[in-house]
Scaffold this active site. Sequence first.
Site: not given
Length: 232
Positions: A108, A136, A106, A68, A139
């Site tokens: 991605e 994000c 990133h 988490e 992205c």
Amino acid sequence: MAQKEEAAAAAAAAAAAPEPTSQNGEDLEDLAEHPEKLKELIDLPPFEIISGERLPVNFFKFQFRNVEYSSGRNKTFLCYVVEAQGKGGQVQASRGYLEDEHAAAHAEEAFFNTILPTFDPALRYNVTWYVSSSPCAACADRIIKTLGKTKNLRLLILVGRLFMWEEPEIQAALKKLKEAGCKLRIMKPQDFEYIWQNFVEQEEGQSKAFEPWEDIQENFLYYEEKLADILK
């Protein structure tokens, strides 16, 4: 809680520092006294993508863990499976992984910059991403634009954790991904096992069984509920 948020926070802290520093946190006065350090800094590329077929065990166990609170997980790991299908029905498959460095872009985006250009416009592609955390906002926008332009591409994204899911901007981005036809879901324990078997380095001559961490199912259910609430 998300890995990319921590990188942004680190950058903001560096910008607010009272003493002038370089982009890598080096004191500029110290660099002036040690020209060899300055040369190393100049030679360091602002962005680098590391790719391969299998990632180290310790990277997987730390970066993909669906905790988490993701303290220290400031990188994006993306494992991909590409299935290409022609008119005759034949299917060609390839896979690998990407990880980003220096936080200038990133993984991605790296997929679209390095893997997508190899696609044949005459084929249909089903692509599955197994990503350590969800995209994000930037992205997500790139994914939406790419899907809009690449009609022969279908994308399924499985994520270990949700990135900054409390933020309205991120929630809006995830909704737009769904509207654009991108399928997004949280990784189940079986998905982590699939990554372990297909994308993680194994010792020579042996394949160790996947050992799920204690709260893997609990955390999956936690993120699954959050994502369902966002996308409803």
